[in-house]
Design a protein around this motif. Structure first.
Motif, PDB file in Angstrom:
ATOM      1  N   ASP A  67     -21.781 -39.837-118.076  1.00  0.00           N
ATOM      2  CA  ASP A  67     -22.965 -39.762-118.352  1.00  0.00           C
ATOM      3  C   ASP A  67     -23.573 -39.089-119.319  1.00  0.00           C
ATOM      4  O   ASP A  67     -24.768 -38.819-119.137  1.00  0.00           O
ATOM      5  CB  ASP A  67     -23.632 -39.931-117.184  1.00  0.00           C
ATOM      6  CG  ASP A  67     -23.050 -40.997-115.945  1.00  0.00           C
ATOM      7  OD1 ASP A  67     -22.519 -41.984-116.485  1.00  0.00           O
ATOM      8  OD2 ASP A  67     -23.047 -40.790-114.922  1.00  0.00           O
ATOM      9  N   GLY A  68     -23.213 -38.789-120.542  1.00  0.00           N
ATOM     10  CA  GLY A  68     -23.710 -37.712-121.595  1.00  0.00           C
ATOM     11  C   GLY A  68     -23.790 -36.417-121.164  1.00  0.00           C
ATOM     12  O   GLY A  68     -24.581 -35.681-121.738  1.00  0.00           O
ATOM     13  N   VAL A  69     -23.089 -35.903-119.976  1.00  0.00           N
ATOM     14  CA  VAL A  69     -23.349 -34.489-119.521  1.00  0.00           C
ATOM     15  C   VAL A  69     -21.848 -34.014-119.556  1.00  0.00           C
ATOM     16  O   VAL A  69     -20.965 -34.335-118.879  1.00  0.00           O
ATOM     17  CB  VAL A  69     -23.869 -34.313-118.118  1.00  0.00           C
ATOM     18  CG1 VAL A  69     -23.906 -33.080-117.664  1.00  0.00           C
ATOM     19  CG2 VAL A  69     -25.297 -35.210-118.132  1.00  0.00           C
ATOM     20  N   THR A  70     -21.808 -32.696-120.305  1.00  0.00           N
ATOM     21  CA  THR A  70     -20.536 -31.850-120.079  1.00  0.00           C
ATOM     22  C   THR A  70     -21.089 -30.379-119.660  1.00  0.00           C
ATOM     23  O   THR A  70     -21.864 -29.825-120.218  1.00  0.00           O
ATOM     24  CB  THR A  70     -19.843 -31.891-121.448  1.00  0.00           C
ATOM     25  OG1 THR A  70     -19.828 -33.174-122.118  1.00  0.00           O
ATOM     26  CG2 THR A  70     -18.699 -31.159-121.679  1.00  0.00           C
ATOM     27  N   ILE A  71     -20.086 -29.929-118.715  1.00  0.00           N
ATOM     28  CA  ILE A  71     -20.110 -28.794-118.200  1.00  0.00           C
ATOM     29  C   ILE A  71     -19.037 -27.657-118.307  1.00  0.00           C
ATOM     30  O   ILE A  71     -17.993 -28.364-117.906  1.00  0.00           O
ATOM     31  CB  ILE A  71     -20.759 -28.840-116.664  1.00  0.00           C
ATOM     32  CG1 ILE A  71     -22.043 -29.643-116.283  1.00  0.00           C
ATOM     33  CG2 ILE A  71     -21.026 -27.467-116.064  1.00  0.00           C
ATOM     34  CD1 ILE A  71     -22.383 -30.021-114.959  1.00  0.00           C
ATOM     35  N   ASN A  72     -19.083 -26.806-119.013  1.00  0.00           N
ATOM     36  CA  ASN A  72     -18.023 -25.821-119.164  1.00  0.00           C
ATOM     37  C   ASN A  72     -18.402 -24.375-118.433  1.00  0.00           C
ATOM     38  O   ASN A  72     -19.534 -23.954-118.951  1.00  0.00           O
ATOM     39  CB  ASN A  72     -17.730 -25.829-120.424  1.00  0.00           C
ATOM     40  CG  ASN A  72     -16.877 -27.082-120.956  1.00  0.00           C
ATOM     41  OD1 ASN A  72     -15.764 -26.946-120.638  1.00  0.00           O
ATOM     42  ND2 ASN A  72     -17.314 -27.659-121.740  1.00  0.00           N
ATOM     43  N   ALA A  89     -22.612 -23.701-119.333  1.00  0.00           N
ATOM     44  CA  ALA A  89     -23.038 -24.350-120.398  1.00  0.00           C
ATOM     45  C   ALA A  89     -22.866 -26.075-120.123  1.00  0.00           C
ATOM     46  O   ALA A  89     -22.014 -26.373-119.692  1.00  0.00           O
ATOM     47  CB  ALA A  89     -22.273 -24.495-121.607  1.00  0.00           C
ATOM     48  N   VAL A  90     -24.214 -26.365-119.579  1.00  0.00           N
ATOM     49  CA  VAL A  90     -24.489 -27.704-119.438  1.00  0.00           C
ATOM     50  C   VAL A  90     -25.190 -28.236-120.851  1.00  0.00           C
ATOM     51  O   VAL A  90     -26.293 -28.105-120.869  1.00  0.00           O
ATOM     52  CB  VAL A  90     -25.522 -28.097-118.388  1.00  0.00           C
ATOM     53  CG1 VAL A  90     -25.785 -29.388-117.830  1.00  0.00           C
ATOM     54  CG2 VAL A  90     -25.034 -27.123-117.062  1.00  0.00           C
ATOM     55  N   SER A  91     -24.319 -29.283-121.485  1.00  0.00           N
ATOM     56  CA  SER A  91     -24.601 -29.723-122.482  1.00  0.00           C
ATOM     57  C   SER A  91     -24.990 -31.253-122.333  1.00  0.00           C
ATOM     58  O   SER A  91     -24.258 -32.081-121.649  1.00  0.00           O
ATOM     59  CB  SER A  91     -23.555 -29.859-123.762  1.00  0.00           C
ATOM     60  OG  SER A  91     -23.188 -28.480-123.877  1.00  0.00           O
ATOM     61  N   LEU A  92     -26.224 -31.936-122.911  1.00  0.00           N
ATOM     62  CA  LEU A  92     -26.829 -33.038-122.607  1.00  0.00           C
ATOM     63  C   LEU A  92     -26.738 -33.755-123.981  1.00  0.00           C
ATOM     64  O   LEU A  92     -27.280 -33.578-125.191  1.00  0.00           O
ATOM     65  CB  LEU A  92     -28.138 -33.070-122.217  1.00  0.00           C
ATOM     66  CG  LEU A  92     -28.359 -32.013-120.708  1.00  0.00           C
ATOM     67  CD1 LEU A  92     -29.782 -31.903-120.635  1.00  0.00           C
ATOM     68  CD2 LEU A  92     -27.531 -32.675-119.683  1.00  0.00           C
TER      69      LEU A  92
END
Length: 132
Positions: free
Chosen positions: A34-39, A107-110
């Protein structure tokens, strides 16, 4: 609801090279959903991202070590364990390990990330903004 465990199912540490300088590893917590990536990202000392922006912003939570972050036109800021950073949508910035310390952050990238060019050694070694 989605429970995010300490690592995405089947996830493996990935060395990042194309848009990073130095030794950087990322562990996927949540692959793009849903457009969210967490690393979880590990930066060796002096390692860093290239200049970049995020379509809808980025949240960084520093979990270990010390590092640096800088937005275009602003001073370099020191990061320490426990710090949380919100980078607004479209703000050009970079972040990475300290000169003498590794850095680990979640990192939570939107939305989409637009990668640019390397952060020069002069840009990275500029004076750090004094902490209040």
């Amino acid at each position: 609801m989605k429970i995010i465990r300490g690592r995405a199912a089947g996830g493996t540490s990935e060395q990042r090279t194309e848009t990073f300088t130095g030794t950087v590893y990322a562990d996927p917590l949540l692959r793009s959903t849903d457009g969210v990536t967490i690393n979880t990202v590990f930066f060796a000392p002096c390692s860093r991202t290239y200049w970049h922006t995020h379509e809808h912003g980025q949240l960084l939570h520093v979990t270990a070590g010390a590092g640096r972050i800088c937005s275009e036109g602003g001073p370099i800021e020191e990061l320490r364990a426990g710090d949380v950073v919100w980078v607004p949508a479209g703000e050009r910035h970079w972040h990475g390990g300290g000169q003498d310390s590794y850095l680990v952050h979640v990192a939570v990238s939107l939305g989409k990330t637009d990668w640019e060019h390397k952060v020069s050694e002069a840009e990275y070694t500029s004076t750090i903004q004094e902490q209040a």
